[in-house]
Enzyme design. Structure first.
Site: not given
Length: 323
Positions: A182, A129, A42
């Site tokens: 976040h 994150v 990929k």
């Protein structure tokens, strides 16, 4: 740190990593783009696809290829956008619940990167994150200013867009930041948001707008819209990839620009020893300085509550952060 070839290694060829790679090419930000993915075919296909776009773009020729960790030794930036296959949203959607599934993968990526001799800047986009940026910092042993999470860059963009739409103003003229995690405990520092140089609160008094939502409603929309997008298309990619590209441009062009990222606090806002969303000066060294906004009492309390949550989550996996 000396930047010569502007080389970026992307770990993870999913929706975010692939879109970010496309931004690097279209915006002509990097000379060399190496893509690492568990499915190397990929990564190879993405590389070829991007190369085939180059003849029609206003961008310099580039070296784009499927890579291994042996290719990271001379990279300027390594971007971590990978998520473990098991890291999916459940009945109680929230980024922090992804932690247990992602932490071992992020630790492994960091170890392999450092074992290959990497000495540049990490950009972390994998969720949650803030906590995972701290994992990368602890495992890598790099100076904290060279590990940066995307933080509240995306929330801040959403805030600017929402306010701009309500006021019928270009979002580039809306200035201010969303702070903290976040995730569910993020909030806009409304006391600092301006329209041009005019405080938003002053603007709304001077130009009454009965259709303008409450600040709490906008905060809620900012926190929830990402999940809405995810549930409808299976990912969020364009906004976060643009955020990564903005960070990359700031580093490679040594911009010394202020961006709201997940940065390591050393006393700012009365908090230390954690990564969370705050405006920071970004240049070719990474985070040159974390800036501390003057917050209202209510905003200070929200910030503190968010840091308590983040510290609890990091402490729950702290023992996994040794080399």
């Amino acid at each position: 740190m000396k930047i010569n070839n502007k080389k970026v290694v992307i770990v993870g060829a999913g929706a975010v990593g692939s879109t970010y790679a496309h931004n690097l090419v279209v915006d002509d930000l990097a000379d060399e783009i190496a893509i690492i993915n568990t499915n190397k075919s990929k990564a190879s296909a993405n590389s070829l696809d991007l190369l085939h776009a180059l003849p029609y773009l206003n961008a310099a020729p580039k070296n784009i290829y499927a890579a291994d960790y042996s290719d990271v030794s001379d990279a300027d930036i390594v971007v971590v956008s990978a998520n473990a296959p098991s890291a999916t949203f459940g009945k109680n959607p929230g980024r922090l619940q992804l932690l247990e599934n992602n932490v071992e993968m992020i630790r492994d990526i960091t170890r392999k990167t450092m074992d290959a001799g990497f000495d540049g800047i990490f950009l972390v986009a994998s969720n949650p994150v803030d906590v995972l940026a701290q994992v990368v910092a602890e495992v890598s042993g790099l100076p904290k200013h060279r590990v940066i999470g995307t933080g509240t860059l995306l929330e801040t963009s959403r805030m600017r867009q929402i306010v701009a739409e309500k006021l019928q103003i270009n979002p580039k003229s809306i200035h201010g930041y969303v702070l903290a995690e976040h995730g569910k405990s993020s909030f806009a520092a409304w006391s600092n948001v301006t329209v041009g140089a005019i405080p938003l609160t002053t603007w709304l008094k001077k130009y009454p707008n009965p259709e303008f939502p409450t600040f709490d409603k906008i905060d809620q929309e900012i926190r929830e819209v990402g999940l809405d997008i995810f549930m409808q298309k299976g990912n969020t990619s364009y906004g976060i990839a643009a955020s990564l590209a903005r960070l990359t441009r700031a580093i490679f062009r040594n911009e010394s620009v202020i961006l709201p990222v997940s940065a390591y606090l050393t006393g700012e806002y009365g908090q230390s020893d954690l990564y969370t969303g705050s405006p920071a000066i970004i240049d070719r060294t990474g985070v040159r300085a974390v800036l501390e906004l003057e917050l209202s009492q209510e905003e200070q309390e929200k910030f503190k509550a968010s840091t308590v949550l983040l510290k609890e989550n990091f402490d729950s996996i702290k023992e996994k952060c040794t080399l």
